[in-house]
Design a protein around this motif. Structure first.
Motif, PDB file in Angstrom:
ATOM      1  N   ALA A  60       0.826  -1.209   0.000  1.00 50.69           N
ATOM      2  CA  ALA A  60       0.000   0.000   0.000  1.00 50.69           C
ATOM      3  C   ALA A  60       0.860   1.258   0.000  1.00 50.69           C
ATOM      4  CB  ALA A  60      -0.930   0.004   1.211  1.00 50.69           C
ATOM      5  N   ALA A  61       2.108   1.130   0.472  1.00 50.19           N
ATOM      6  CA  ALA A  61       3.039   2.263   0.479  1.00 50.19           C
ATOM      7  C   ALA A  61       3.843   2.342  -0.814  1.00 50.19           C
ATOM      8  CB  ALA A  61       3.986   2.149   1.671  1.00 50.19           C
ATOM      9  N   GLY A  62       3.478   1.550  -1.813  1.00 48.61           N
ATOM     10  CA  GLY A  62       4.144   1.621  -3.109  1.00 48.61           C
ATOM     11  C   GLY A  62       5.341   0.706  -3.253  1.00 48.61           C
ATOM     12  N   CYS A  63       5.564  -0.186  -2.289  1.00 47.53           N
ATOM     13  CA  CYS A  63       6.708  -1.103  -2.361  1.00 47.53           C
ATOM     14  C   CYS A  63       6.364  -2.327  -3.210  1.00 47.53           C
ATOM     15  CB  CYS A  63       7.105  -1.570  -0.965  1.00 47.53           C
ATOM     16  SG  CYS A  63       7.623  -0.257   0.151  1.00 47.53           S
ATOM     17  N   GLU A  64       7.396  -3.012  -3.633  1.00 45.80           N
ATOM     18  CA  GLU A  64       7.258  -4.333  -4.234  1.00 45.80           C
ATOM     19  C   GLU A  64       7.746  -5.343  -3.205  1.00 45.80           C
ATOM     20  OE1 GLU A  64       9.406  -4.498  -7.881  1.00 45.80           O
ATOM     21  OE2 GLU A  64       8.072  -3.081  -8.913  1.00 45.80           O
ATOM     22  N   VAL A  65       6.866  -6.197  -2.732  1.00 41.25           N
ATOM     23  CA  VAL A  65       7.235  -7.197  -1.738  1.00 41.25           C
ATOM     24  C   VAL A  65       7.784  -8.415  -2.464  1.00 41.25           C
ATOM     25  CG1 VAL A  65       6.411  -8.677   0.117  1.00 41.25           C
ATOM     26  CG2 VAL A  65       5.553  -6.339  -0.083  1.00 41.25           C
ATOM     27  N   ARG A  66       9.069  -8.682  -2.251  1.00 39.81           N
ATOM     28  CA  ARG A  66       9.742  -9.768  -2.965  1.00 39.81           C
ATOM     29  C   ARG A  66       9.717 -11.091  -2.199  1.00 39.81           C
ATOM     30  NH1 ARG A  66      12.480  -7.934  -7.526  1.00 39.81           N
ATOM     31  NH2 ARG A  66      11.254  -6.153  -8.240  1.00 39.81           N
ATOM     32  N   ARG A  67       9.749 -11.017  -0.856  1.00 35.52           N
ATOM     33  CA  ARG A  67       9.734 -12.254  -0.071  1.00 35.52           C
ATOM     34  C   ARG A  67       8.972 -12.015   1.221  1.00 35.52           C
ATOM     35  NH1 ARG A  67      15.419 -15.508  -0.261  1.00 35.52           N
ATOM     36  NH2 ARG A  67      14.155 -16.822   1.105  1.00 35.52           N
ATOM     37  N   VAL A  68       8.222 -13.033   1.635  1.00 33.64           N
ATOM     38  CA  VAL A  68       7.509 -13.017   2.910  1.00 33.64           C
ATOM     39  C   VAL A  68       7.858 -14.314   3.622  1.00 33.64           C
ATOM     40  CG1 VAL A  68       5.266 -12.904   4.059  1.00 33.64           C
ATOM     41  CG2 VAL A  68       5.636 -11.639   1.927  1.00 33.64           C
ATOM     42  N   GLU A  69       8.505 -14.191   4.787  1.00 36.42           N
ATOM     43  CA  GLU A  69       9.024 -15.357   5.502  1.00 36.42           C
ATOM     44  C   GLU A  69       8.520 -15.366   6.937  1.00 36.42           C
ATOM     45  OE1 GLU A  69      10.924 -17.547   4.015  1.00 36.42           O
ATOM     46  OE2 GLU A  69      11.607 -16.497   2.215  1.00 36.42           O
TER      47      GLU A  69
END
Length: 397
Positions: free
Chosen positions: A215-224
């Motif tokens: 929502a802040a404009g980031c690209e989430v590459r990994r969620v661990e």
């Protein structure tokens, strides 16, 4: 463990993240929604030439009160007329077509005796006397080459794509999204499809923080999700530090003063890290630093604390990196029951901003209140209660 203010820690987060980067991208539908990093400048005049604003007849009047004209040419859109009109002559012309040299005005076809379809007639009679400049769009009347058509900080919209492309722009400089990895820590965390058992809990922080980052404009590459074993977290951070697709790591949990605080165990010995307790509730325990060369922001493990800390401390730094103006706090009148607060720290109360401009606190606790909220009410350190009628600072979420 140090004690710092919210303002100081927010500034430390901004310094850690630093300025973002920019890249040129094609000015097309894929650029829509991106934040512009440098002024977009028109490369061409718009219109590029004197153009007809109507389907009709371009005329060069000769004799006073002349209404009947010989038609000496036909100008469809996309063609450049290879002739000039002399006094007393006319040419059929389509909308957007380049007006012939010598033309004084364009008369709409419906104001003539000509058929709107079929071949051009040899002669046309006008129903009105043409006024100079009528229905002619002059070169550059919309935009001239070299004009700034969108300033840095604005957003690429469908309308801007139309304007920019029409003005000859092919690329636009935009802010690059921050690429984020999220790590939720805790031996008690069970994945969504697993039974937490007698002492476990359903894990929620990882995807909540990932959604906040997006929502802040980031690209989430990994969620661990990581256990409380230091070697496991250390190995994961080693991998992320060497990943060129990760600009920032955000952790949750493991930052307090307990015996199994894995993030502190792994990162506190590093000279580049600092762990503090803010004069803030919720979300007091915080940490930040660099693991190798990668910035790491350490949020508390409670979902409400992580949510509030992200909005109050992390989102402003991400907005700055992305060229976003950020949401500005407003003011509203508090309504509803009196709410007791604790002095000595800034409190952020999950609240509901209503259409009438008032704000209230949901009659619920913890995550239920968070799910119902659309804002945070900031309660200063010296205030011990919220009373109906109090004017409060409101942060949208």
């Amino acid at each position: 463990m140090g004690h710092v203010s919210v303002v100081e820690h927010r500034a430390a987060v901004e310094e850690l993240l630093g300025a973002g980067t920019a890249e040129p991208v094609t000015l097309d539908r894929h650029a829509a929604g991106r934040r512009i990093a440098a002024d977009l400048v028109a490369a061409d005049d718009l219109p590029r030439f004197d153009a007809s604003a109507m389907d009709g007849y371009a005329v060069c009047p000769g004799m006073p009160d002349q209404l009947s004209y010989p038609v000496v040419g036909d100008v469809p859109a996309g063609s450049a007329p290879g002739f000039a009109l002399r006094p007393g002559e006319a040419a059929r012309i389509m909308t957007g077509a380049r007006v012939p040299e010598g033309a004084v005005a364009v008369v709409p076809v419906e104001r003539t005796d000509a058929s709107p379809t079929g071949p051009a007639p040899s002669r046309v009679t006008l129903g009105v006397e043409p006024a100079p400049g009528q229905h002619v769009r002059r070169r550059g009347e919309d935009v001239t080459a070299g004009t700034v058509i969108a300033t840095a900080g604005s957003t690429v919209t469908p309308a801007l794509i139309a304007l920019g492309r029409s003005a000859g722009c092919t690329t636009v400089e935009v802010h690059v999204p921050t690429r984020v990895a999220v790590i939720a820590t805790g031996a008690e965390l069970a994945p969504p499809d697993a039974d937490p058992g007698a002492g476990g809990i359903h894990e929620s922080n990882s995807d909540m923080v990932a959604a906040l980052a997006e929502a802040a404009g980031c690209e989430v590459r990994r969620v661990e999700v990581c256990s409380d074993e230091p070697d496991e977290l250390r190995a994961l951070l080693d991998v992320l530090d060497t990943d060129p697709e990760v600009d920032l790591v955000v952790t949750t949990g493991g930052v307090s003063a307990g015996a199994y605080e894995v993030v502190r165990q792994v990162c506190e010995p590093l000279a580049s890290f600092a762990f503090v307790h803010l004069a803030m509730q919720p979300g007091g325990p915080q940490g930040l630093g660099r693991y190798g060369s990668t910035p790491v922001i350490c949020l508390p493990g409670t979902p409400v604390g992580a949510f509030v800390a992200f909005h109050v401390l992390v989102r402003p730094a991400l907005d700055r990196r992305h060229g976003e103006p950020g949401a500005r706090p407003g003011h509203a009148a508090y309504v509803g029951r009196t709410r007791r607060t604790r002095t000595g720290r800034v409190q952020f109360v999950t609240s509901v901003l209503h259409d009438d401009g008032t704000v209230s606190s949901p009659d619920a606790r913890h995550l239920t209140a968070l799910a119902a909220a659309n804002c945070l009410v900031e309660v200063p350190e010296g205030v011990d209660q919220l009373i109906e009628g109090d004017v409060v600072v409101v942060h949208p979420v």
